[in-house]
Design a protein around this motif. Structure first.
Motif, PDB file in Angstrom:
ATOM      1  N   VAL A  35       4.162  -7.124  -3.598  1.00 32.27           N
ATOM      2  CA  VAL A  35       5.356  -6.305  -3.370  1.00 32.27           C
ATOM      3  C   VAL A  35       6.517  -6.707  -4.259  1.00 32.27           C
ATOM      4  CG1 VAL A  35       4.649  -5.954  -0.982  1.00 32.27           C
ATOM      5  CG2 VAL A  35       6.334  -7.739  -1.532  1.00 32.27           C
TER       6      VAL A  35
ATOM      7  N   MET B 149      11.866  -0.862   0.901  1.00 31.01           N
ATOM      8  CA  MET B 149      10.578  -0.696   0.234  1.00 31.01           C
ATOM      9  C   MET B 149      10.644   0.501  -0.696  1.00 31.01           C
ATOM     10  SD  MET B 149       8.075  -1.446   3.496  1.00 31.01           S
ATOM     11  CE  MET B 149       8.756  -0.130   4.488  1.00 31.01           C
TER      12      MET B 149
ATOM     13  N   PHE C 145       9.898  -4.389  -3.265  1.00 30.71           N
ATOM     14  CA  PHE C 145      10.514  -4.600  -1.963  1.00 30.71           C
ATOM     15  C   PHE C 145      11.693  -5.565  -2.107  1.00 30.71           C
ATOM     16  CE2 PHE C 145       6.570  -3.763   0.943  1.00 30.71           C
ATOM     17  CZ  PHE C 145       6.371  -2.561   0.295  1.00 30.71           C
TER      18      PHE C 145
ATOM     19  N   ASP D  45       0.182   0.128   0.868  1.00 33.72           N
ATOM     20  CA  ASP D  45       1.257  -0.478   1.662  1.00 33.72           C
ATOM     21  C   ASP D  45       1.211  -0.024   3.121  1.00 33.72           C
ATOM     22  OD1 ASP D  45       3.411  -0.017  -1.171  1.00 33.72           O
ATOM     23  OD2 ASP D  45       2.493  -1.896  -0.495  1.00 33.72           O
TER      24      ASP D  45
END
Length: 123
Positions: free
Chosen positions: A63, A82, A67, A89
């Protein structure tokens, strides 16, 4: 001790979503916070963590760059922004609180857990 995660939902691939987690001041004070997720058929995995003062953040490689974790200590809330979401995900996202001020990337580093909020990313 209660942690309440919310903000999950259905989003298209490439889209964005922000999940939040609130808890009592006693749980939040001087405590590192973390986000984990459990995808269907998989084990719970670390996503991100943040130290008490927010100066240290950590991310899973999957991520990183997409993120962003942050916290508002005045509101006892931790956030996970996000972006560029992918179908992989898709998972239930859990927030967790540690008794320590330094964040951890392991499940055992956290003492309190929320009930999770479902994020579904459609292709």
């Amino acid at each position: 001790v209660q942690l309440q995660a919310f903000g999950g939902g259905l989003v298209q691939a490439g889209g964005s979503l922000k999940v939040s987690c609130t808890t009592s001041r006693r749980t939040f004070s001087n405590n590192a916070m973390g986000w984990f997720r459990r995808a269907p058929g998989k084990e719970r995995e670390f996503i991100s963590s943040i130290s008490w003062r927010g100066g240290m953040t950590k991310y899973a490689d999957s991520v990183k760059g997409r993120f962003t974790i942050s916290r508002d200590n005045a509101k006892n809330t931790v956030f996970l922004q996000m972006n560029s979401l992918k179908p992989e995900d898709t998972a239930v996202y859990y927030c967790a609180a540690s008794r320590l001020s330094i964040s951890s990337m392991t499940i055992t580093g956290y003492n309190y857990w929320g009930q999770g909020t479902l994020v579904t990313v459609s292709s």
